[in-house]
Motif scaffolding. Structure first.
Motif, mmCIF file in Angstrom:
data_model
loop_
_atom_site.group_PDB
_atom_site.id
_atom_site.type_symbol
_atom_site.label_atom_id
_atom_site.label_comp_id
_atom_site.label_asym_id
_atom_site.label_seq_id
_atom_site.Cartn_x
_atom_site.Cartn_y
_atom_site.Cartn_z
ATOM 1 N N THR A 526 0.869 -1.121 -0.006
ATOM 2 C CA THR A 526 -0.025 -0.181 -0.017
ATOM 3 C C THR A 526 0.777 1.373 -0.014
ATOM 4 O O THR A 526 0.738 2.436 -0.585
ATOM 5 N N THR A 612 -5.245 -2.122 10.688
ATOM 6 C CA THR A 612 -5.866 -0.888 11.028
ATOM 7 C C THR A 612 -4.940 0.275 9.974
ATOM 8 O O THR A 612 -5.646 0.891 9.345
ATOM 9 N N SER A 614 -2.822 -0.501 7.806
ATOM 10 C CA SER A 614 -2.907 -0.702 6.406
ATOM 11 C C SER A 614 -4.222 -0.404 5.868
ATOM 12 O O SER A 614 -4.449 0.219 4.685
ATOM 13 N N PHE A 615 -5.582 -0.358 6.589
ATOM 14 C CA PHE A 615 -6.840 -0.049 5.975
ATOM 15 C C PHE A 615 -6.836 1.336 5.800
ATOM 16 O O PHE A 615 -7.437 2.033 4.838
ATOM 17 N N ILE A 616 -6.155 2.253 6.952
ATOM 18 C CA ILE A 616 -6.331 3.630 6.578
ATOM 19 C C ILE A 616 -5.718 4.163 5.640
ATOM 20 O O ILE A 616 -6.023 4.958 5.085
ATOM 21 N N ALA A 618 -4.794 2.564 3.135
ATOM 22 C CA ALA A 618 -5.444 2.172 1.600
ATOM 23 C C ALA A 618 -6.680 3.158 1.310
ATOM 24 O O ALA A 618 -7.143 3.402 0.195
ATOM 25 N N PHE A 619 -7.454 3.294 2.384
ATOM 26 C CA PHE A 619 -8.604 4.016 2.208
ATOM 27 C C PHE A 619 -8.215 5.421 1.898
ATOM 28 O O PHE A 619 -8.968 6.023 0.943
ATOM 29 N N ARG A 622 -7.690 5.595 -1.999
ATOM 30 C CA ARG A 622 -8.606 4.946 -3.003
ATOM 31 C C ARG A 622 -9.011 5.860 -4.105
ATOM 32 O O ARG A 622 -9.504 5.204 -4.999
ATOM 33 N N ALA A 631 -5.604 0.086 -4.156
ATOM 34 C CA ALA A 631 -5.956 0.475 -3.081
ATOM 35 C C ALA A 631 -7.376 0.084 -2.514
ATOM 36 O O ALA A 631 -7.675 -0.049 -1.339
ATOM 37 N N LYS A 632 -8.174 0.048 -3.448
ATOM 38 C CA LYS A 632 -9.493 -0.338 -3.146
ATOM 39 C C LYS A 632 -9.578 -1.710 -2.755
ATOM 40 O O LYS A 632 -10.273 -2.007 -1.870
ATOM 41 N N THR A 635 -8.304 -2.053 0.852
ATOM 42 C CA THR A 635 -9.245 -1.578 1.446
ATOM 43 C C THR A 635 -10.230 -2.465 2.195
ATOM 44 O O THR A 635 -10.321 -2.868 3.236
ATOM 45 N N LEU A 639 -10.712 -4.744 5.660
ATOM 46 C CA LEU A 639 -11.979 -4.564 6.467
ATOM 47 C C LEU A 639 -12.474 -5.682 6.790
ATOM 48 O O LEU A 639 -13.011 -5.804 7.587
#
Length: 702
Positions: A526, A612, A614-616, A618-619, A622, A631-632, A635, A639
């Motif tokens: 990411t 978390t 990695s999620f932030i 990637a979000f 997006r 990135a989507k 994400t 999630l």
């Protein structure tokens, strides 16, 4: 039965003391110009005589006058004895008041290690605390899980019984019966004990007793033809000459147990073999010993008429030689007596070598060898670290105990039909290789000269397709075999997937490190995507970060943190196998205890933190161009990953036993497939079903 028969081993012990004193007196280096003397008191296996002997020694050896020393003779240096623990406890409580050194050669009770109660007691034989742990290891070594116990109802037997049972139960074995040899009764309760032993299904019986008590029970067992038991012997009788008679071999052959560590004493053997009634007339026991050893009667004025009138009585010729019978120069109890005498001699040597102003006592002076306080000699005995002529080390720990070492002996039938004790191993707590119990199994002979180890189990192993079912009211070793339910049959004998210590240590660590590596790879990917898109902007300084170095650094940093956390977990509170008997009554669930619950949740929390982040990241990325942007997908994968593990927490806390493992396995598989599907399924869809969109021309045109 008191004082009616000479015990050969104790008679040898008496002469071991005399031999040691004479050897020291002939040594020009040890105590030069000093002559040691001795007094010997026969306790006759009674407490009254033990107390009388102590008081006589404290009073000067001629008349018993408590609290007074009435005779001007050489000072009393120390006491060697007693043999029995109960007798030594009585003596030590008296001698401890005056701080007179007492060194026992055969008392093994752990109570005597109490320095507050017995400040001046030492011994040249290890404590029963060590021996009983060794006996439990011996029982475990041969895989005996159904064991009976017999013990004298005195200090030696009862303390030994308590510790041996505790240690054997801790190894997983069960107690079939536990009975006392009542030494206050003439028959020692032998008929009742023989009945219990005969009716018990246990093939192995641990006996913690002295030979003169156990022999009465053996005679009863011989009378009732109880000959199918394996006896595990304490040192109190395992080398007994009394029990080695030919008539006892059908009962006692195959016995195995712990013996006092012995050594060869060739000079003492020569000394003992030279004993003779005509030369050693000062010895009050020599004639009785001679008659008992050679099964004859010595001629004198009192029995001359009896010998002439009774043809069945054989007269001694006085030409008999002890060399013909006592050829063994491997000694055990005499070695302990010999060591005890040398301990006192070397302590006196320390007193003799005292130098003014270096004396450890508060006034800094030295005491005379012919006039010293008993507590002064006590100091030198406590700090001994020397070797005897035989090469054995004299050293005592802070409780007055010597280094712990035993010989393991097995009872064979000798060529002349008597029982002999063959050394088949050792138990040494100070072994350099860490292997305390060493046994040479091929040298062991069991009942009927068999070499295969006898089986002693309450219930046989359940065959394939059956499981062990505990019977209410019976020990855990006594179970019934019930057919396994459908789908739960093991093709191997013995409790499938049994948790091992190494498995418990590695299972969560491996999971944590593997997932930390996977998620850190996703995080690195990411970050790489974001850097790649932002580096194309004019004047961007991110171009220097494009490449594999950033990804490697992110992965190493993230995994290293998890590794350090796991190492700390292993060091301070590692996981271990545990038995759960509460979740399902009647069923024992064996599982891995995590050791430290906070460490386990910290490991999972760290994985959640990485996911978390990695999620932030990637979000936030997006909105980058779709053609190049993963990135989507990242994400959605993070999630899904977080959703699985957040739902895992209440599920894990509400589950018990094997269900916790099932929950964790389900969470691992679910989260893994969620990440794989969310990231790679779109790519596979494009490659397989939209190949025309996966081309350089299409991307450039867009």
């Amino acid at each position: 039965m008191h004082c009616q028969k000479i015990a050969t081993e104790y008679y040898q012990s008496m002469h071991a003391l005399i031999f040691a004193v004479e050897e020291i007196n002939g040594d020009h280096e040890l105590l030069p110009n000093i002559t040691l003397g001795f007094q010997i008191f026969d306790k006759c296996t009674t407490l009254r005589r033990s107390a009388k002997g102590v008081l006589l020694m404290l009073s000067g050896g001629k008349k018993m006058t408590p609290n007074y020393h009435c005779y001007r003779e050489a000072p009393l240096a120390g006491i060697v004895g007693d043999s029995g623990s109960t007798h030594s406890i009585l003596m030590a409580e008296i001698l401890g008041l005056y701080r007179y050194p007492q060194i026992s050669y055969l008392s093994t009770s752990p109570v005597l290690s109490d320095r507050n109660r017995f400040p001046s007691f030492f011994r040249t034989i290890p404590s029963d605390e060590v021996q009983m742990r060794g006996l439990a290891q011996l029982v475990s070594y041969f895989d005996w899980s159904w064991v009976g116990f017999l013990a004298d109802d005195d200090d030696y037997g009862q303390f030994g019984l308590q510790m041996a049972k505790q240690e054997i139960i801790r190894t997983g074995a069960c107690v079939a019966f536990s009975e006392n040899i009542l030494i206050g009764q003439p028959n020692r309760n032998a008929p009742q004990l023989a009945k219990v032993i005969r009716e018990s299904s246990a093939k192995v019986v641990v006996v913690i007793a002295s030979d003169h008590n156990f022999v009465i029970l053996v005679e009863e067992l011989l009378k009732e033809n109880v000959t199918d038991k394996i006896w595990v012997a304490s040192e109190g009788w395992v080398t007994s000459a009394l029990l080695s008679e030919e008539k006892f071999q059908v009962v006692l052959v195959g016995t195995i147990g712990f013996a006092i560590h012995g050594a060869k004493m060739p000079e003492f053997t020569k000394y003992f073999q030279r004993l003779h009634p005509l030369k050693d007339f000062h010895d009050p026991f020599i004639e009785e010993f001679w008659e008992q050893t050679f099964s004859c009667t010595l001629l004198n004025q009192n029995n001359l008429f009896q010998l002439n009138s009774n043809s069945t009585i054989q007269a001694c010729t006085r030409n008999e030689k002890l060399e013909s019978l006592l050829t063994e120069n491997y000694h055990r109890i005499p070695l302990n007596v010999y060591t005890a005498v040398y301990s006192i001699a070397w302590a006196l040597q320390g007193l003799l070598n005292c130098v003014q102003r270096t004396e450890p006592f508060h006034y800094g002076g030295c005491s005379s060898i012919i006039s010293f306080h008993p507590w002064q000699l006590l100091y030198y005995i406590q700090n001994l670290n020397v070797k005897t002529r035989l090469g054995n080390q004299i050293v005592f720990d802070d409780k007055g105990n010597p280094p712990a070492i035993y010989d393991i002996v097995n009872w064979h039938v000798s060529t002349n039909g008597t029982l002999e004790q063959v050394v088949v191993g050792s138990y040494d707590l100070s072994a350099s290789d860490g292997n305390t119990l060493k046994i040479n199994s091929p040298d062991i002979t069991w009942i009927d000269s068999k070499t295969q180890v006898p089986v002693s189990k309450c219930s046989p192993s359940c065959p394939s397709g059956f499981r062990q079912m505990i019977v209410p009211g019976k020990p855990s070793c006594c179970y019934e075999c019930a057919r396994c339910p459908q789908g739960q049959i093991s093709n191997r004998t013995g409790f499938i997937g049994y948790p091992q210590p190494e498995n418990c240590l590695l299972r969560q660590m491996a999971f944590g490190l593997a997932f930390a590596f996977c998620i850190s790879c996703v995080l690195a990917k990411t970050i790489t995507v974001i850097i790649a898109f932002n580096a194309t902007k004019p004047g961007s300084r991110l171009k220097q970060w494009i490449g594999l170095k950033v990804s490697y650094c992110v992965i190493v940093f993230c995994v290293f943190n998890q590794f350090c956390m796991c190492v700390m977990w292993l060091i301070f509170s590692p996981p271990f196998p545990e038995l759960d008997t509460n979740t399902k009554p009647g069923i024992i669930i064996v599982y891995c205890n995590e050791g430290s619950t906070p460490a386990f949740w910290c490991m999972l929390g760290y994985l959640g933190l990485l996911a978390t982040i990695s999620f932030i990241v990637a979000f936030l990325a997006r909105r980058l161009p779709d053609s190049f942007n993963e990135a989507k997908f990242i994400t959605f994968s993070m999630l899904a990953f977080l959703s699985v593990w957040v739902s895992f927490i209440p599920a894990y806390l509400s589950a018990r036993g094997m269900y916790t493992v099932a929950m964790e396995v389900f969470a691992i598989l679910s989260s893994t497939w969620a990440v794989v599907i969310c990231i790679f399924m779109p790519k596979m869809f494009m490659v397989l079903f939209r190949p025309h969109l996966n081309s350089r021309e299409h991307i450039i045109r867009n």
